[in-house]
Design a protein around this motif. Structure first.
Motif, PDB file in Angstrom:
ATOM      1  N   ALA A 185       0.841  -1.193   0.000  1.00  0.00           N
ATOM      2  CA  ALA A 185       0.000   0.000   0.000  1.00  0.00           C
ATOM      3  C   ALA A 185       0.878   1.245   0.000  1.00  0.00           C
ATOM      4  N   THR A 186       0.463   2.232  -0.788  1.00  0.00           N
ATOM      5  CA  THR A 186       1.132   3.533  -0.811  1.00  0.00           C
ATOM      6  C   THR A 186       0.059   4.607  -0.785  1.00  0.00           C
ATOM      7  N   ASP A 187       0.495   5.849  -0.560  1.00  0.00           N
ATOM      8  CA  ASP A 187      -0.414   6.954  -0.815  1.00  0.00           C
ATOM      9  C   ASP A 187      -0.829   6.831  -2.270  1.00  0.00           C
ATOM     10  N   GLY A 188      -2.038   7.233  -2.576  1.00  0.00           N
ATOM     11  CA  GLY A 188      -2.582   7.002  -3.906  1.00  0.00           C
ATOM     12  C   GLY A 188      -2.323   8.086  -4.925  1.00  0.00           C
ATOM     13  N   ILE A 189      -1.648   9.162  -4.504  1.00  0.00           N
ATOM     14  CA  ILE A 189      -1.401  10.287  -5.396  1.00  0.00           C
ATOM     15  C   ILE A 189       0.097  10.381  -5.691  1.00  0.00           C
ATOM     16  N   CYS A 190       0.439  10.552  -6.946  1.00  0.00           N
ATOM     17  CA  CYS A 190       1.838  10.663  -7.373  1.00  0.00           C
ATOM     18  C   CYS A 190       2.501  11.869  -6.711  1.00  0.00           C
TER      19      CYS A 190
ATOM     20  N   HIS B  58       4.944  13.516  -7.973  1.00  0.00           N
ATOM     21  CA  HIS B  58       5.410  14.449  -9.008  1.00  0.00           C
ATOM     22  C   HIS B  58       4.333  15.472  -9.334  1.00  0.00           C
ATOM     23  N   GLN B  59       3.153  15.003  -9.690  1.00  0.00           N
ATOM     24  CA  GLN B  59       2.011  15.869  -9.947  1.00  0.00           C
ATOM     25  C   GLN B  59       0.773  15.111  -9.510  1.00  0.00           C
ATOM     26  N   HIS B  60      -0.303  15.814  -9.356  1.00  0.00           N
ATOM     27  CA  HIS B  60      -1.510  15.218  -8.795  1.00  0.00           C
ATOM     28  C   HIS B  60      -2.154  14.250  -9.794  1.00  0.00           C
ATOM     29  N   ALA B  61      -1.765  12.983  -9.714  1.00  0.00           N
ATOM     30  CA  ALA B  61      -2.349  11.934 -10.552  1.00  0.00           C
ATOM     31  C   ALA B  61      -2.632  10.730  -9.667  1.00  0.00           C
ATOM     32  N   HIS B  62      -3.713  10.045  -9.930  1.00  0.00           N
ATOM     33  CA  HIS B  62      -4.090   8.867  -9.158  1.00  0.00           C
ATOM     34  C   HIS B  62      -3.300   7.660  -9.655  1.00  0.00           C
ATOM     35  N   LEU B  63      -2.487   7.109  -8.757  1.00  0.00           N
ATOM     36  CA  LEU B  63      -1.622   5.986  -9.132  1.00  0.00           C
ATOM     37  C   LEU B  63      -2.411   4.742  -9.526  1.00  0.00           C
ATOM     38  N   ALA B  64      -3.618   4.574  -9.003  1.00  0.00           N
ATOM     39  CA  ALA B  64      -4.426   3.401  -9.355  1.00  0.00           C
ATOM     40  C   ALA B  64      -4.822   3.395 -10.828  1.00  0.00           C
ATOM     41  N   ASP B  65      -4.670   4.525 -11.501  1.00  0.00           N
ATOM     42  CA  ASP B  65      -4.925   4.581 -12.943  1.00  0.00           C
ATOM     43  C   ASP B  65      -3.682   4.191 -13.742  1.00  0.00           C
ATOM     44  N   GLY B  66      -2.592   3.892 -13.032  1.00  0.00           N
ATOM     45  CA  GLY B  66      -1.335   3.548 -13.673  1.00  0.00           C
ATOM     46  C   GLY B  66      -1.196   2.063 -13.951  1.00  0.00           C
ATOM     47  N   LEU B  67      -0.007   1.682 -14.340  1.00  0.00           N
ATOM     48  CA  LEU B  67       0.299   0.313 -14.740  1.00  0.00           C
ATOM     49  C   LEU B  67       1.270  -0.309 -13.743  1.00  0.00           C
ATOM     50  N   VAL B  68       0.958  -1.522 -13.272  1.00  0.00           N
ATOM     51  CA  VAL B  68       1.838  -2.264 -12.371  1.00  0.00           C
ATOM     52  C   VAL B  68       2.650  -3.251 -13.195  1.00  0.00           C
ATOM     53  N   ILE B  69       3.973  -3.163 -13.048  1.00  0.00           N
ATOM     54  CA  ILE B  69       4.888  -4.079 -13.739  1.00  0.00           C
ATOM     55  C   ILE B  69       5.833  -4.614 -12.668  1.00  0.00           C
ATOM     56  N   GLY B  70       5.663  -5.864 -12.283  1.00  0.00           N
ATOM     57  CA  GLY B  70       6.449  -6.414 -11.180  1.00  0.00           C
ATOM     58  C   GLY B  70       6.130  -5.669  -9.905  1.00  0.00           C
ATOM     59  N   ASN B  71       7.127  -5.055  -9.292  1.00  0.00           N
ATOM     60  CA  ASN B  71       6.931  -4.263  -8.070  1.00  0.00           C
ATOM     61  C   ASN B  71       6.967  -2.761  -8.346  1.00  0.00           C
ATOM     62  N   ILE B  72       6.732  -2.385  -9.585  1.00  0.00           N
ATOM     63  CA  ILE B  72       6.798  -0.981  -9.993  1.00  0.00           C
ATOM     64  C   ILE B  72       5.412  -0.509 -10.419  1.00  0.00           C
ATOM     65  N   ILE B  73       5.039   0.706  -9.951  1.00  0.00           N
ATOM     66  CA  ILE B  73       3.837   1.365 -10.456  1.00  0.00           C
ATOM     67  C   ILE B  73       4.299   2.506 -11.356  1.00  0.00           C
ATOM     68  N   GLU B  74       3.703   2.576 -12.529  1.00  0.00           N
ATOM     69  CA  GLU B  74       3.996   3.663 -13.457  1.00  0.00           C
ATOM     70  C   GLU B  74       2.830   4.638 -13.426  1.00  0.00           C
ATOM     71  N   CYS B  75       3.128   5.881 -13.106  1.00  0.00           N
ATOM     72  CA  CYS B  75       2.113   6.922 -13.029  1.00  0.00           C
ATOM     73  C   CYS B  75       1.490   7.150 -14.408  1.00  0.00           C
ATOM     74  N   PRO B  76       0.163   7.310 -14.466  1.00  0.00           N
ATOM     75  CA  PRO B  76      -0.482   7.488 -15.760  1.00  0.00           C
ATOM     76  C   PRO B  76      -0.253   8.858 -16.394  1.00  0.00           C
ATOM     77  N   LYS B  77       0.171   9.842 -15.601  1.00  0.00           N
ATOM     78  CA  LYS B  77       0.265  11.205 -16.133  1.00  0.00           C
ATOM     79  C   LYS B  77       1.557  11.463 -16.909  1.00  0.00           C
ATOM     80  N   HIS B  78       2.713  11.153 -16.307  1.00  0.00           N
ATOM     81  CA  HIS B  78       3.990  11.408 -16.972  1.00  0.00           C
ATOM     82  C   HIS B  78       4.915  10.197 -16.962  1.00  0.00           C
ATOM     83  N   GLN B  79       4.391   9.034 -16.625  1.00  0.00           N
ATOM     84  CA  GLN B  79       5.115   7.758 -16.627  1.00  0.00           C
ATOM     85  C   GLN B  79       6.279   7.704 -15.637  1.00  0.00           C
ATOM     86  N   GLY B  80       6.226   8.515 -14.582  1.00  0.00           N
ATOM     87  CA  GLY B  80       7.178   8.350 -13.492  1.00  0.00           C
ATOM     88  C   GLY B  80       6.940   6.990 -12.849  1.00  0.00           C
TER      89      GLY B  80
END
Length: 101
Positions: free
Chosen positions: A38-43, A45-67
């Motif tokens: 579990a993490t805070d749900g907001i990136c 870097h900028q205000h983006a919801h991480l749950a809208d991102g992509l999980v690859i292994g143990n990495i979450i990719e932010c949907p806004k700027h791919q951090g």
């Protein structure tokens, strides 16, 4: 610290993330091959919801700027993300995911 029930364990597919709200907090709950996290749900870097991102292994990719962040410790793993995201302890008890807040 208080444990808060947030989801059924089987409601989260492997290599997936869901968003939950606990009071005024937005959390992202992940399931990877290594378990639940579990993490805070907001990136950070900028205000983006991480749950809208992509999980690859143990990495979450932010949907806004791919951090990218490691969901296990919140460490930034790819630009433009440079500040970590906050992580929270997780336990699975009787088929339910609980987060320590």
């Amino acid at each position: 610290m208080a444990w808060v029930d947030v989801a059924a364990a089987d409601a989260i597919e492997e290599e997936d993330v869901i968003e939950v709200s606990v009071g005024d907090r937005v959390l992202a709950i992940y399931r990877t091959r290594d378990g639940y996290f579990a993490t805070d749900g907001i990136c950070s870097h900028q205000h983006a919801h991480l749950a809208d991102g992509l999980v690859i292994g143990n990495i979450i990719e932010c949907p806004k700027h791919q951090g990218r962040f490691d969901v296990r410790d919140g460490a930034p793993k790819g630009p433009p993300a440079s500040a970590p995201i906050r992580t929270h302890p997780v336990e699975v008890l009787d088929g339910r995911v609980r987060v320590g807040l």
